[in-house]
Every structure is written in structure tokens, then in C-alpha cells.
Design a protein around this motif. Structure first.
Motif, PDB file in Angstrom:
ATOM      1  N   LYS A  73       0.835  -1.203   0.000  1.00 31.53           N
ATOM      2  CA  LYS A  73       0.000   0.000   0.000  1.00 31.53           C
ATOM      3  C   LYS A  73       0.873   1.257   0.000  1.00 31.53           C
ATOM      4  CE  LYS A  73      -4.070   1.897   2.090  1.00 31.53           C
ATOM      5  NZ  LYS A  73      -5.240   1.517   2.821  1.00 31.53           N
ATOM      6  N   VAL A  74       1.896   1.271   0.838  1.00 31.71           N
ATOM      7  CA  VAL A  74       2.772   2.432   0.954  1.00 31.71           C
ATOM      8  C   VAL A  74       3.587   2.616  -0.323  1.00 31.71           C
ATOM      9  CG1 VAL A  74       4.715   3.423   2.244  1.00 31.71           C
ATOM     10  CG2 VAL A  74       2.857   2.276   3.468  1.00 31.71           C
ATOM     11  N   THR A  75       4.110   1.547  -0.867  1.00 27.07           N
ATOM     12  CA  THR A  75       4.892   1.626  -2.100  1.00 27.07           C
ATOM     13  C   THR A  75       4.046   2.171  -3.240  1.00 27.07           C
ATOM     14  OG1 THR A  75       6.325  -0.182  -1.386  1.00 27.07           O
ATOM     15  CG2 THR A  75       6.283   0.312  -3.745  1.00 27.07           C
ATOM     16  N   VAL A 107      11.324   6.019   3.314  1.00 30.84           N
ATOM     17  CA  VAL A 107      10.093   5.649   4.011  1.00 30.84           C
ATOM     18  C   VAL A 107      10.379   4.403   4.841  1.00 30.84           C
ATOM     19  CG1 VAL A 107       7.688   4.941   3.804  1.00 30.84           C
ATOM     20  CG2 VAL A 107       8.630   6.599   2.186  1.00 30.84           C
ATOM     21  N   VAL A 108      10.191   4.535   6.138  1.00 28.52           N
ATOM     22  CA  VAL A 108      10.324   3.422   7.071  1.00 28.52           C
ATOM     23  C   VAL A 108       8.921   2.930   7.380  1.00 28.52           C
ATOM     24  CG1 VAL A 108      11.021   2.801   9.418  1.00 28.52           C
ATOM     25  CG2 VAL A 108      12.443   4.379   8.070  1.00 28.52           C
ATOM     26  N   LEU A 109       8.755   1.605   7.395  1.00 25.74           N
ATOM     27  CA  LEU A 109       7.461   1.033   7.774  1.00 25.74           C
ATOM     28  C   LEU A 109       7.464   0.720   9.258  1.00 25.74           C
ATOM     29  CD1 LEU A 109       6.690  -1.475   4.880  1.00 25.74           C
ATOM     30  CD2 LEU A 109       5.834   0.849   5.189  1.00 25.74           C
ATOM     31  N   ASP A 110       6.487   1.251   9.955  1.00 27.16           N
ATOM     32  CA  ASP A 110       6.288   0.961  11.378  1.00 27.16           C
ATOM     33  C   ASP A 110       5.039   0.092  11.464  1.00 27.16           C
ATOM     34  OD1 ASP A 110       6.188   0.945  14.127  1.00 27.16           O
ATOM     35  OD2 ASP A 110       5.637   3.069  14.317  1.00 27.16           O
ATOM     36  N   LEU A 167       4.956   5.804  -5.029  1.00 26.22           N
ATOM     37  CA  LEU A 167       5.228   5.818  -6.471  1.00 26.22           C
ATOM     38  C   LEU A 167       4.208   6.672  -7.199  1.00 26.22           C
ATOM     39  CD1 LEU A 167       6.232   2.094  -7.111  1.00 26.22           C
ATOM     40  CD2 LEU A 167       7.736   4.102  -7.026  1.00 26.22           C
ATOM     41  N   GLY A 168       2.942   6.537  -6.840  1.00 26.97           N
ATOM     42  CA  GLY A 168       1.878   7.312  -7.479  1.00 26.97           C
ATOM     43  C   GLY A 168       1.954   8.796  -7.204  1.00 26.97           C
ATOM     44  N   ASN A 169       2.607   9.174  -6.113  1.00 28.22           N
ATOM     45  CA  ASN A 169       2.708  10.585  -5.739  1.00 28.22           C
ATOM     46  C   ASN A 169       4.124  11.142  -5.899  1.00 28.22           C
ATOM     47  OD1 ASN A 169      -0.034  11.503  -4.565  1.00 28.22           O
ATOM     48  ND2 ASN A 169       0.272   9.422  -3.804  1.00 28.22           N
TER      49      ASN A 169
END
Length: 172
Positions: A103-105, A117-120, A109-111
Motif C-alpha cells: 500500500k505504501v509503495t 520511508v520506514v514502515l512501522d 510511487l503514485g505521488n
């Protein structure tokens, strides 16, 4: 006073109030002296480690956000611009809280976000840094000590943010 003059005057008053409200979308709080700064020990989505050794002598803008957060989405482009203009000082690191890598990737990429970006995934990093609202950004001095916590969205290219960063650069 005529009705049309009253309408114009009312419109000016409402615009002034709206401008004041728009400028007050964040709260800057000093980092509590009694609270030790958590250690940065993270790895971003590109497997880049971020730790005290990597960041020694640099200012850090540590931003906590989520893809579902409207103010976070508005703030990220200004953080990207700050990073692009800073030549690595300050270092801007973002921490997405409790969302999947896919979801974050897709979002970054889209923005066109190129920030680290670190995932918590569990929310533990956010808890250590006292994050209770999104977005929250912590300004960390070159000595590794947290100085300020900003809750809410901010234009990181605005005069207030530039002044804060400049004052941190001037610290001994």
C-alpha cells in the motif's frame, strides 16, 4: 450601511478568519527535557539503514504519517521539496505507521515521493516517539537530541519551518 457593503465587509472578516485558521493547522511543542530522545534504528523500504552513526552531525526531520491521512498527503510534497533543496542537511525521513509495504509503495510511487520511508508495521516506533496524531514531525538537532515535536500539517517550505531549521543549524 447598505446590504451589499455589509456583505463585502462580512466577506473580508470571514476571509481573515479562514486565513488565521489555515495558518494554525499545527502545534509546535518543545521536546520535554525529562524525556530521553529515542534511538533511531530503522531500515527504509530501500533497505537503507538509518541510525545514529549514519545521522551523526546532521539535522533530522522525522515525519510520521499514513496514506489514509489527508493532511499527511498535503504535507508530503513540501517535505520532498525540503529534502530536494537541503543537500542532505536536514535529512528527511518519513515513517508510515501500521500499513502494508504494498500500500505504501503504491502510494509513494503514485505521488512521486522519493523520501526514505520506514514502515512501522506495529506502531512501536510511533509509540516511542510519542506520536498521538498524524502527521507528527520531530525535529532532531545535529547532536541527535529531539528539539521540537510538530503535530499537524505544515508547509515545510514556509518561513516558519525555514526559521526553525536555520536555528537548529546555528546551534553549537
Amino acid at each position: 450601511m447598505t446590504f451589499s457593503a455589509w456583505c463585502v465587509r462580512s466577506a473580508y472578516v470571514l476571509m481573515a478568519l479562514a486565513t488565521t485558521a489555515a495558518q494554525a493547522q499545527y502545534q509546535k511543542l518543545a521536546w520535554p527535557a525529562s524525556v530521553p530522545t529515542p534511538q533511531i534504528q530503522m531500515t527504509d523500504l530501500n533497505d537503507q539503514p538509518w541510525n545514529a552513526a549514519e545521522l551523526k552531525g546532521k539535522l533530522v526531520v522525522l515525519n510520521f504519517w499514513a496514506t489514509w491521512c489527508g493532511p499527511c498527503k498535503q504535507e508530503l510534497p513540501s517535505l520532498q521539496a525540503l529534502s530536494d533543496a537541503s543537500a542532505g542537511n536536514p535529512v528527511v525521513i518519513t515513517v508510515d505507521v501500521k500499513e502494508s509495504a504494498s500500500k505504501v509503495t503504491s502510494f509513494i510511487l503514485g505521488n512521486r515521493i522519493r523520501l526514505p520511508v520506514v514502515l512501522d508495521k506495529s506502531g512501536e516506533i510511533a509509540r516511542q516517539w510519542g506520536v498521538r496524531a498524524f502527521p507528527t514531525t520531530v525535529l532532531i538537532g545535529a547532536d541527535g537530541q529531539a528539539r521540537w515535536r510538530i503535530q499537524g500539517a505544515l508547509d515545510w517550505n514556509g518561513p516558519e519551518a525555514h526559521a526553525w531549521i536555520k536555528s537548529l543549524k546555528l546551534e553549537p
